[in-house]
Design an enzyme around this catalytic site. Sequence first.
Site, mmCIF file in Angstrom:
data_model
loop_
_atom_site.group_PDB
_atom_site.id
_atom_site.type_symbol
_atom_site.label_atom_id
_atom_site.label_comp_id
_atom_site.label_asym_id
_atom_site.label_seq_id
_atom_site.Cartn_x
_atom_site.Cartn_y
_atom_site.Cartn_z
ATOM 1 N N LEU A 12 -37.617 54.469 10.713
ATOM 2 C CA LEU A 12 -37.031 55.544 11.513
ATOM 3 C C LEU A 12 -37.047 56.847 10.724
ATOM 4 O O LEU A 12 -36.740 56.872 9.532
ATOM 5 C CB LEU A 12 -35.593 55.184 11.882
ATOM 6 C CG LEU A 12 -35.399 53.877 12.650
ATOM 7 C CD1 LEU A 12 -33.911 53.569 12.795
ATOM 8 C CD2 LEU A 12 -36.072 53.948 14.009
ATOM 9 N N ASP A 55 -37.345 50.014 6.976
ATOM 10 C CA ASP A 55 -36.360 50.865 6.295
ATOM 11 C C ASP A 55 -35.566 50.097 5.244
ATOM 12 O O ASP A 55 -34.599 50.630 4.684
ATOM 13 C CB ASP A 55 -35.369 51.453 7.311
ATOM 14 C CG ASP A 55 -35.998 52.525 8.179
ATOM 15 O OD1 ASP A 55 -36.591 53.461 7.618
ATOM 16 O OD2 ASP A 55 -35.906 52.433 9.418
ATOM 17 N N GLU A 60 -28.736 51.326 0.404
ATOM 18 C CA GLU A 60 -27.374 51.859 0.416
ATOM 19 C C GLU A 60 -26.705 51.683 1.774
ATOM 20 O O GLU A 60 -25.483 51.547 1.852
ATOM 21 C CB GLU A 60 -27.398 53.346 0.050
ATOM 22 C CG GLU A 60 -26.016 53.983 0.056
ATOM 23 C CD GLU A 60 -26.074 55.481 -0.133
ATOM 24 O OE1 GLU A 60 -25.332 55.975 -0.993
ATOM 25 O OE2 GLU A 60 -26.853 56.157 0.566
ATOM 26 N N ASP A 61 -27.487 51.675 2.835
ATOM 27 C CA ASP A 61 -26.900 51.688 4.176
ATOM 28 C C ASP A 61 -26.242 50.380 4.610
ATOM 29 O O ASP A 61 -25.234 50.409 5.314
ATOM 30 C CB ASP A 61 -27.957 52.114 5.205
ATOM 31 C CG ASP A 61 -28.328 53.583 5.068
ATOM 32 O OD1 ASP A 61 -27.432 54.390 4.794
ATOM 33 O OD2 ASP A 61 -29.518 53.907 5.222
ATOM 34 N N ARG A 80 -32.041 48.172 12.240
ATOM 35 C CA ARG A 80 -31.650 48.027 10.841
ATOM 36 C C ARG A 80 -30.545 46.991 10.635
ATOM 37 O O ARG A 80 -30.118 46.771 9.507
ATOM 38 C CB ARG A 80 -31.198 49.381 10.285
ATOM 39 C CG ARG A 80 -32.293 50.452 10.322
ATOM 40 C CD ARG A 80 -32.031 51.553 9.339
ATOM 41 N NE ARG A 80 -31.968 51.037 7.981
ATOM 42 C CZ ARG A 80 -31.567 51.769 6.929
ATOM 43 N NH1 ARG A 80 -31.208 53.018 7.102
ATOM 44 N NH2 ARG A 80 -31.530 51.221 5.723
ATOM 45 N N ARG A 124 -25.094 57.272 13.446
ATOM 46 C CA ARG A 124 -25.144 55.917 12.893
ATOM 47 C C ARG A 124 -23.764 55.286 12.680
ATOM 48 O O ARG A 124 -23.668 54.083 12.496
ATOM 49 C CB ARG A 124 -25.889 55.945 11.554
ATOM 50 C CG ARG A 124 -27.341 56.417 11.645
ATOM 51 C CD ARG A 124 -28.242 55.375 12.263
ATOM 52 N NE ARG A 124 -29.633 55.813 12.301
ATOM 53 C CZ ARG A 124 -30.503 55.625 11.327
ATOM 54 N NH1 ARG A 124 -30.135 54.994 10.230
ATOM 55 N NH2 ARG A 124 -31.740 56.054 11.447
ATOM 56 N N HIS A 156 -27.492 61.443 7.914
ATOM 57 C CA HIS A 156 -26.282 60.865 7.335
ATOM 58 C C HIS A 156 -25.434 61.963 6.711
ATOM 59 O O HIS A 156 -25.962 63.018 6.330
ATOM 60 C CB HIS A 156 -26.629 59.845 6.242
ATOM 61 C CG HIS A 156 -27.162 58.552 6.755
ATOM 62 N ND1 HIS A 156 -28.344 58.000 6.313
ATOM 63 C CD2 HIS A 156 -26.676 57.679 7.676
ATOM 64 C CE1 HIS A 156 -28.564 56.860 6.935
ATOM 65 N NE2 HIS A 156 -27.570 56.637 7.763
ATOM 66 N N CYS A 243 -29.969 56.872 -1.389
ATOM 67 C CA CYS A 243 -30.363 55.856 -0.398
ATOM 68 C C CYS A 243 -31.003 54.628 -1.018
ATOM 69 O O CYS A 243 -30.922 53.522 -0.453
ATOM 70 C CB CYS A 243 -31.357 56.435 0.592
ATOM 71 S SG CYS A 243 -30.848 57.941 1.418
#
Length: 248
Positions: A12, A55, A60-61, A80, A124, A156, A243
């Site tokens: 993305l 991705d 980190e996400d 994700r 998000r 973000h 990230c």
Amino acid sequence: MRQPAPNFAQGLTTATHLGAPDYSLALRQFEAYAQALRDCGLEVTVLPADERFPDGHFVEDPFVIFRDLAFHCRSGAPTRRGEGESLKPYLSRLRIVEPPPDALIDGGDVLFCANRVLVGIGDRSNRAGFEALRAALDSVQRGIRVDPVPFGGVLHLKSGLTELAPNVLIRDPALLTEFDLTWAEVVDLPPEEGRAADVMPVNGSVFIAADCPRAHEAAMIHCERVDTLDLSEFVKMDGGLTCLSLRY
């Protein structure tokens, strides 16, 4: 960390105007990043690429780590949402907390500052995600201050705002928010250096994006050691310094 997969350009991104990323160059930049963390004294575990998740290198996400807590995030981006499961075996020594079904949040929206935690509310991450994370953090440190920050203009919260030094924030002017930041000194970057708003403090060093002289000047004022890293191919996929690793 997780190595980028050969199909990482299928991830993305809102930065299509920057062109398609170069995979070979991305791998070189990734290894330079990993080595920079090792040079700061960190033990770095690099997981193999997983083509199921283009991705997936943005590790980190899927989790927010605070002391012994690993909060498993459910991303607002449906593609994700499976990434965190593949990371769980490597976080087994931490206490993993699962959010309720309506709680959506990405780790890239969570900024730990000197005396508070800012949680971006955007595409998000939603209010339920904020509430779930706040409860989890409070179970570790009773009374910890956690503030919701509605925002727009960047993917973000940490794409557009991070902490350069205690109570010194660095900001991309593309970040749109009415949240009160007067409690901190805010360094506003020129638009062409917006990518440098995502800085990464590690063990006395601060990493910033390469080729951003205004950001470098600000970092030199507030930080003892400043290192630059070129992540041009990850910027094309909405990525930044924070990230690419889960640091704890």
